[in-house]
Design a protein around this motif. Structure first.
Motif, PDB file in Angstrom:
ATOM      1  N   GLU A 219       0.814  -1.227   0.000  1.00  0.00           N
ATOM      2  CA  GLU A 219       0.000   0.000   0.000  1.00  0.00           C
ATOM      3  C   GLU A 219       0.840   1.266   0.000  1.00  0.00           C
ATOM      4  OE1 GLU A 219      -3.255   0.461   2.589  1.00  0.00           O
ATOM      5  OE2 GLU A 219      -3.911  -1.621   2.450  1.00  0.00           O
ATOM      6  N   GLU A 220       2.017   1.231   0.594  1.00  0.00           N
ATOM      7  CA  GLU A 220       2.788   2.462   0.789  1.00  0.00           C
ATOM      8  C   GLU A 220       3.293   3.043  -0.523  1.00  0.00           C
ATOM      9  OE1 GLU A 220       5.874   1.806   3.610  1.00  0.00           O
ATOM     10  OE2 GLU A 220       4.492   1.195   5.197  1.00  0.00           O
ATOM     11  N   ASN A 221       4.075   2.290  -1.289  1.00  0.00           N
ATOM     12  CA  ASN A 221       4.634   2.823  -2.529  1.00  0.00           C
ATOM     13  C   ASN A 221       4.428   1.866  -3.695  1.00  0.00           C
ATOM     14  OD1 ASN A 221       6.326   0.845  -1.656  1.00  0.00           O
ATOM     15  ND2 ASN A 221       8.234   2.017  -1.881  1.00  0.00           N
ATOM     16  N   GLY A 222       3.467   0.951  -3.563  1.00  0.00           N
ATOM     17  CA  GLY A 222       3.212  -0.027  -4.611  1.00  0.00           C
ATOM     18  C   GLY A 222       1.768   0.004  -5.075  1.00  0.00           C
ATOM     19  N   TYR A 223       1.227  -1.170  -5.314  1.00  0.00           N
ATOM     20  CA  TYR A 223      -0.151  -1.254  -5.800  1.00  0.00           C
ATOM     21  C   TYR A 223      -0.947  -2.201  -4.919  1.00  0.00           C
ATOM     22  CZ  TYR A 223       0.543  -5.944  -7.788  1.00  0.00           C
ATOM     23  OH  TYR A 223       0.770  -7.279  -7.949  1.00  0.00           O
ATOM     24  N   THR A 224      -2.241  -1.944  -4.843  1.00  0.00           N
ATOM     25  CA  THR A 224      -3.158  -2.816  -4.102  1.00  0.00           C
ATOM     26  C   THR A 224      -4.452  -2.931  -4.890  1.00  0.00           C
ATOM     27  OG1 THR A 224      -4.060  -0.932  -2.866  1.00  0.00           O
ATOM     28  CG2 THR A 224      -2.263  -2.138  -1.832  1.00  0.00           C
ATOM     29  N   ILE A 225      -5.254  -3.960  -4.540  1.00  0.00           N
ATOM     30  CA  ILE A 225      -6.598  -4.054  -5.115  1.00  0.00           C
ATOM     31  C   ILE A 225      -7.596  -4.104  -3.970  1.00  0.00           C
ATOM     32  CG2 ILE A 225      -5.818  -5.190  -7.242  1.00  0.00           C
ATOM     33  CD1 ILE A 225      -6.874  -7.824  -6.134  1.00  0.00           C
ATOM     34  N   ARG A 226      -8.730  -3.439  -4.147  1.00  0.00           N
ATOM     35  CA  ARG A 226      -9.773  -3.383  -3.117  1.00  0.00           C
ATOM     36  C   ARG A 226     -11.116  -3.726  -3.751  1.00  0.00           C
ATOM     37  NH1 ARG A 226      -8.071   2.618  -1.051  1.00  0.00           N
ATOM     38  NH2 ARG A 226      -5.886   2.131  -0.529  1.00  0.00           N
TER      39      ARG A 226
ATOM     40  N   PRO B  64     -21.522  -9.004  -9.315  1.00  0.00           N
ATOM     41  CA  PRO B  64     -21.458  -8.546  -7.911  1.00  0.00           C
ATOM     42  C   PRO B  64     -20.525  -9.426  -7.084  1.00  0.00           C
ATOM     43  CG  PRO B  64     -23.736  -8.618  -8.688  1.00  0.00           C
ATOM     44  CD  PRO B  64     -22.898  -9.263  -9.751  1.00  0.00           C
ATOM     45  N   GLY B  65     -19.630  -8.761  -6.345  1.00  0.00           N
ATOM     46  CA  GLY B  65     -18.694  -9.486  -5.501  1.00  0.00           C
ATOM     47  C   GLY B  65     -17.499 -10.042  -6.241  1.00  0.00           C
ATOM     48  N   ARG B  66     -17.417  -9.772  -7.549  1.00  0.00           N
ATOM     49  CA  ARG B  66     -16.294 -10.286  -8.357  1.00  0.00           C
ATOM     50  C   ARG B  66     -15.582  -9.137  -9.075  1.00  0.00           C
ATOM     51  NH1 ARG B  66     -17.517 -13.909  -5.700  1.00  0.00           N
ATOM     52  NH2 ARG B  66     -17.872 -16.122  -6.208  1.00  0.00           N
ATOM     53  N   CYS B  67     -15.473  -8.011  -8.421  1.00  0.00           N
ATOM     54  CA  CYS B  67     -14.839  -6.843  -9.030  1.00  0.00           C
ATOM     55  C   CYS B  67     -13.907  -6.188  -8.029  1.00  0.00           C
ATOM     56  CB  CYS B  67     -15.908  -5.842  -9.481  1.00  0.00           C
ATOM     57  SG  CYS B  67     -15.250  -4.295 -10.134  1.00  0.00           S
ATOM     58  N   ALA B  68     -12.771  -5.729  -8.505  1.00  0.00           N
ATOM     59  CA  ALA B  68     -11.806  -5.061  -7.628  1.00  0.00           C
ATOM     60  C   ALA B  68     -11.272  -3.806  -8.304  1.00  0.00           C
ATOM     61  CB  ALA B  68     -10.658  -5.996  -7.297  1.00  0.00           C
ATOM     62  N   GLU B  69     -11.022  -2.778  -7.510  1.00  0.00           N
ATOM     63  CA  GLU B  69     -10.430  -1.541  -8.012  1.00  0.00           C
ATOM     64  C   GLU B  69      -8.934  -1.566  -7.740  1.00  0.00           C
ATOM     65  OE1 GLU B  69     -11.506   3.232  -8.086  1.00  0.00           O
ATOM     66  OE2 GLU B  69     -12.409   1.924  -6.585  1.00  0.00           O
ATOM     67  N   ILE B  70      -8.158  -1.107  -8.709  1.00  0.00           N
ATOM     68  CA  ILE B  70      -6.700  -1.170  -8.601  1.00  0.00           C
ATOM     69  C   ILE B  70      -6.172   0.217  -8.240  1.00  0.00           C
ATOM     70  CG2 ILE B  70      -4.576  -1.774  -9.824  1.00  0.00           C
ATOM     71  CD1 ILE B  70      -6.569  -3.261 -11.857  1.00  0.00           C
ATOM     72  N   PHE B  71      -5.339   0.280  -7.198  1.00  0.00           N
ATOM     73  CA  PHE B  71      -4.733   1.537  -6.758  1.00  0.00           C
ATOM     74  C   PHE B  71      -3.217   1.445  -6.900  1.00  0.00           C
ATOM     75  CE2 PHE B  71      -8.823   1.494  -4.697  1.00  0.00           C
ATOM     76  CZ  PHE B  71      -9.241   2.822  -4.738  1.00  0.00           C
ATOM     77  N   ALA B  72      -2.622   2.496  -7.425  1.00  0.00           N
ATOM     78  CA  ALA B  72      -1.159   2.573  -7.539  1.00  0.00           C
ATOM     79  C   ALA B  72      -0.768   4.029  -7.605  1.00  0.00           C
ATOM     80  CB  ALA B  72      -0.683   1.835  -8.785  1.00  0.00           C
ATOM     81  N   LYS B  73       0.426   4.342  -7.121  1.00  0.00           N
ATOM     82  CA  LYS B  73       0.922   5.719  -7.131  1.00  0.00           C
ATOM     83  C   LYS B  73      -0.067   6.666  -6.440  1.00  0.00           C
ATOM     84  CE  LYS B  73       4.480   4.959 -10.008  1.00  0.00           C
ATOM     85  NZ  LYS B  73       5.887   5.329  -9.789  1.00  0.00           N
ATOM     86  N   GLY B  74      -0.777   6.139  -5.430  1.00  0.00           N
ATOM     87  CA  GLY B  74      -1.698   6.973  -4.661  1.00  0.00           C
ATOM     88  C   GLY B  74      -2.995   7.316  -5.369  1.00  0.00           C
TER      89      GLY B  74
END
Length: 587
Positions: A527-534, A543-553
């Motif tokens: 989470e700090e300086n990489g990527y995560t999915i939520r 429904p329930g089978r989707c994730a949002e990708i976060f990277a670079k804040g």
């Protein structure tokens, strides 16, 4: 670029000498044209319809010459020959003369106020004591058609009508009436029709049906009458048969009606300057008077000559040559721009045939053509720069290679799609997509610029359903969304999209592809300086089978299993998982 077809023997006869095909090709290049093809009517029909249909067709050699779209004076044999002869300094540029008849003898065209909301403008002129031959007549008709397709924008801006003046009597009236009130015999027909019947008659005509939409939904149709109530034409559709010109016609009345007065004046000038050389007094045109609804009058054609001043230094600098002012004046004169030196400037006379000369840069271009592009010395630029690939494009190319190495096949889909593709089929409202719409789309398939790569990839799978499973596709291309903060009101983003289509959704394969892409981009999974999915929800995903990708804040995209409704709307039958991310933050 418009293509002008001319018969080789007529062209050489008018030029006063013969050329080999190679020599004429070289002459065209020197003049800024291109000899596109050497063919014949028989060859053309044979290619299009087969040899059986070509039997009996003419074998006369035709030159197909590509002409710049703004050079309306080169769209016929007469203009082409005149331009080449002046270019080779065999003749002087003719001076076009407007003759205004004595009071009471001038032909008048009266415009009524009913035309205001349909085709408000009209101009007219007369070619007096003209002599037609079969070749001249064909060229006269062909020039009108070339102008209709070019500057007239398929008759939307201007429609040309030519009439045998000896069969009618002025003054002429340009008005608009209800379709049921207009009745006349159209060109080459055997009986009279009302305007409504004429529209039905030409609805299946391969040539005229393309122009019907210009007036068919209007309450009033434009029409031109003579003083005896004879219909000259119903612009922009068809002329009356009563006034049709023939090889025996001696006096031609030309009217141009339209929605753009400037274009109408240019069209009239081109027609009369091209064919006035066949009048008893060459290059003279009889003027006509146009009376406007407010009572004001104007004499046409204008045949306006104007003067422009250009510094010789500007031409030399822009072209990259070092010619004397007198030499530059001679070069421009060869391009039908009569020039002479006045002090330390060039004074150039722009004839009525050169409506394409708008700015000094147009004059510079003609000087360059006359000098010869091949004669301009190549020089090393004074400013040294080192070319480099755009970082975003470099990243795109590197990702494409590794995605292919991961077992995915690249697709290249259209940047335009239908509104349904990016909204209804993905379970979204069109207003929420920020899509850029095309004002006048030609087909339902190209209504908006895509806001996501997903529809294109799913349509590609739908077109390849017979291929062995699994189908793994990817695309790295631009999407477009509205952005009021940019000067053009829209912005491009470079997206990476991938889909996996098989008997099972294969979410883990798409997730693995995301991990591989992040590994290549050297973005660690934290989470700090990489990527995560939520976990999140998306209208296109199950429904329930989707994730949002976060990277670079920031959020860069989504991945998940597509909703069965989305799969069905794209005519697919198997489960499908998808990934789409914005790669611009990683540049």
């Amino acid at each position: 670029m418009p293509t002008v077809s001319v018969k080789r023997h007529l062209l050489f006869q008018a030029l006063g000498r013969s050329y080999t095909d190679e020599e004429f090709d070289e002459l065209c290049f020197e003049f800024g044209l291109e000899l596109d093809e050497v063919t014949s009517e028989k060859d053309i029909i044979s290619k299009e319809k087969g040899e059986e249909k070509a039997k009996g067709a003419s074998e006369t050699v035709l030159y197909k010459i590509d002409v710049p779209a703004n050079r309306y004076d080169l769209l016929c044999l007469e203009g082409l020959v005149r331009g080449l002869q002046v270019f080779k300094e065999r003749i002087d540029l003719p001076r076009y003369e407007k003759i205004i008849p004595p009071q009471g003898e001038v032909q008048r065209l009266i415009i009524t106020e009913e035309t205001v909301h349909i085709r408000p403008h009209a101009v007219a002129a007369v070619l007096r004591n003209i002599t037609f031959t079969k070749e001249r007549y064909d060229s006269f008709i062909d020039l009108q058609e070339k102008l209709h397709q070019n500057i007239c924008r398929k008759r939307a801006l201007v429609a040309i009508g030519t009439h045998d003046l000896d069969t009618i009597s002025g003054p002429f009236t340009f008005t608009a009436k209800a379709p049921s009130e207009i009745k006349f015999k159209p060109l080459n027909q055997s009986q009279e029709y009302t305007a409504s019947q004429i529209m039905d008659l030409y609805r299946t005509d391969s040539h005229l049906r393309h122009y019907l939409h210009l007036i068919e939904n209007k309450p009033l149709y434009p029409v031109i009458y003579d003083s005896n109530g004879v219909v000259l034409s119903m612009p922009p559709i068809i002329n009356g048969d009563h006034t049709k010109i023939s090889l025996n016609t001696r006096n031609v009345f030309i009217e141009c009606t339209g929605t753009d007065l400037t274009k109408a004046k240019i069209v009239l000038d081109i027609i009369v300057t091209m064919f006035s050389e066949y009048c008893a007094k060459p290059f003279s045109v009889e003027a006509a008077e146009v009376v406007y609804p407010n009572g004001k009058t104007h004499i046409y054609p204008e045949l306006a000559y104007r003067k422009e001043k250009v510094k010789p230094e500007l031409i030399n600098k822009r072209v990259g040559i070092s010619e004397t002012p007198s030499s530059l004046a001679k070069l421009l004169t060869r391009m039908c721009l009569k020039s002479h030196v006045v002090g330390n400037t060039l004074e150039i006379e722009i004839p009525p045939t050169r409506a394409d000369i708008i700015h000094a840069c147009d004059i510079v271009e003609d000087a360059a053509i006359a000098y010869g592009y091949n004669n301009i010395q190549m020089t090393v630029p004074k400013t040294y720069t080192i070319a480099n690939q755009l970082p975003l494009n470099k990243l795109t190319e590197l990702l494409r290679l590794d995605l292919a190495a991961a077992g995915f096949t690249e697709a290249l889909t259209f940047a335009l799609c239908s509104e349904e593709d990016i909204a209804d089929k993905l379970g979204m409202d069109l207003s929420a997509t920020k899509a850029v719409r095309i004002t006048n789309p030609k087909t339902a398939e190209f209504q908006v610029a895509r806001t996501t790569l997903l529809p294109g990839l799913l349509k590609t799978i739908a077109a390849n359903r017979k291929m062995p499973l699994p189908l793994k596709l990817f695309e790295v291309s631009d999407i477009v969304v509205k952005d009021p903060n940019t000067d053009v009101g829209a912005r491009n983003y470079r997206h990476l999209g991938a889909v996996y289509y098989n008997k099972s959704p294969g979410f883990e394969i798409i997730h693995g592809l995301l991990d591989r892409v992040m590994q290549l981009l050297e973005v660690p999974p934290n989470e700090e300086n990489g990527y995560t999915i939520r976990a999140t929800e998306g209208s296109a995903f199950f429904p329930g089978r989707c994730a949002e990708i976060f990277a670079k804040g920031q959020s860069i995209g989504k991945l998940g299993v597509l909703h069965p409704d989305v799969i069905t709307k794209f005519e697919l039958t198997m489960p499908c998982s998808a990934l789409e991310i914005n790669i611009e933050p990683f540049v």
